[in-house]
Enzyme design. Structure first.
Site, short mmCIF file in Angstrom:
data_model
loop_
_atom_site.label_atom_id
_atom_site.label_comp_id
_atom_site.label_asym_id
_atom_site.label_seq_id
_atom_site.Cartn_x
_atom_site.Cartn_y
_atom_site.Cartn_z
N HIS A 160 0.93 -1.30 0.13
CA HIS A 160 -0.06 0.04 0.13
C HIS A 160 0.90 1.24 0.04
O HIS A 160 2.16 1.27 0.09
CB HIS A 160 -0.86 0.01 1.33
CG HIS A 160 -0.29 0.11 2.59
ND1 HIS A 160 -0.14 -1.07 3.31
CD2 HIS A 160 0.47 1.05 3.27
CE1 HIS A 160 0.54 -0.69 4.40
NE2 HIS A 160 0.97 0.27 4.36
C1 T46 Z 1 2.74 0.84 6.84
C2 T46 Z 1 3.61 -0.41 6.92
C3 T46 Z 1 5.37 -0.20 6.97
C4 T46 Z 1 -4.26 -0.02 13.41
O1 T46 Z 1 -5.31 -0.07 13.71
N1 T46 Z 1 -3.41 0.95 13.85
C5 T46 Z 1 -2.14 1.01 13.31
O2 T46 Z 1 -1.36 1.99 13.62
C6 T46 Z 1 -1.78 0.19 12.37
C7 T46 Z 1 -0.25 0.36 11.64
C8 T46 Z 1 -2.46 -0.77 11.78
N2 T46 Z 1 -3.85 -0.85 12.37
C9 T46 Z 1 -4.65 -2.06 11.75
C10 T46 Z 1 -5.14 -2.02 10.48
C11 T46 Z 1 -5.47 -3.37 9.87
O3 T46 Z 1 -6.57 -3.66 10.37
O4 T46 Z 1 -3.97 -3.27 12.02
C12 T46 Z 1 -4.05 -4.07 10.97
C13 T46 Z 1 -2.92 -4.35 10.02
O5 T46 Z 1 -2.48 -3.33 9.39
P1 T46 Z 1 -1.74 -3.44 7.90
O6 T46 Z 1 -2.45 -4.60 7.33
O7 T46 Z 1 -1.76 -2.08 7.42
O8 T46 Z 1 -0.13 -3.70 8.33
P2 T46 Z 1 0.91 -3.79 7.20
O9 T46 Z 1 2.09 -4.51 7.92
O10 T46 Z 1 0.74 -4.27 5.64
O11 T46 Z 1 1.34 -2.23 7.12
C14 T46 Z 1 1.94 -1.48 8.39
C15 T46 Z 1 1.12 0.01 8.32
O12 T46 Z 1 -0.15 -0.19 8.45
C16 T46 Z 1 1.60 0.92 7.32
O13 T46 Z 1 1.02 2.10 7.36
O14 T46 Z 1 3.49 1.73 6.18
O15 T46 Z 1 3.28 -1.13 8.14
#
Ligand code: T46
Length: 137
Positions: free
Chosen positions: A50
């Site tokens: 993303h």
């Molecule tokens: C990024 C990369 C490096 C939250 O509720 N609060 C938060 O602060 C974060 C980071 C995530 N979430 C929730 C949103 C999703 O339901 O946690 C779940 C997993 O998040 P995501 O699939 O976006 O995780 P990654 O590892 O793909 O991405 C993360 C960050 O979301 C993103 O901003 O830059 O790490």
């Protein structure tokens, strides 16, 4: 200009062990509003895929290693995060992917904004439209 902007985090380790300090507006160029850490990533799992409309982040592997890919729609570059004093600055409108997490990887991320799902662009084609269309930035 390279997409990979590394920040050398100040290290105060001594004979007792390591210590790295990170302060808003000093070693990193923004105010930290949020931090999170990614750990226990299963073998073979990749994350990210993303971009963000408006978010600055510093990612640092405080333990273990992982491979980060950054893509601005024109260039795609990779870097290994593999030492706790190496921070990767990730700016707006940059597609990011995280691969090859070591079993012991703890990836700490410092963010300039609170969590906002509306700030995410999770579709690559939509990201490309934003990256190439100045009027939507
Ligand atoms: C990024 C990369 C490096 C939250 O509720 N609060 C938060 O602060 C974060 C980071 C995530 N979430 C929730 C949103 C999703 O339901 O946690 C779940 C997993 O998040 P995501 O699939 O976006 O995780 P990654 O590892 O793909 O991405 C993360 C960050 O979301 C993103 O901003 O830059 O790490």
């Amino acid at each position: 200009m390279s997409l990979i902007k590394l920040v050398n985090l100040p290290s105060f380790g001594d004979e007792r062990g390591g210590l790295i300090a990170i302060e808003s507006d000093q070693s990193i160029p923004f105010q930290i509003k949020r931090l999170y850490y990614i750990f226990g990533t299963q073998s073979g799992v990749s994350r990210g895929f993303h971009a963000h409309h408006s978010l600055k982040q510093i990612a640092v592997c405080v333990k273990g290693s992982c491979r980060m890919i950054l893509d601005d729609g024109q260039n795609r570059e990779q870097v290994w995060l593999d030492t706790p004093n190496k921070g990767l600055l990730i700016g707006d409108l940059v597609w990011r992917e995280m691969h090859d997490f070591s079993d012991d990887c703890v990836l700490l991320v410092l963010a300039s904004e609170h969590y906002d799902e509306a700030d995410y662009i999770r579709d690559y084609d939509e990201f490309i439209r934003f990256a190439y269309d100045d009027t939507t930035k």
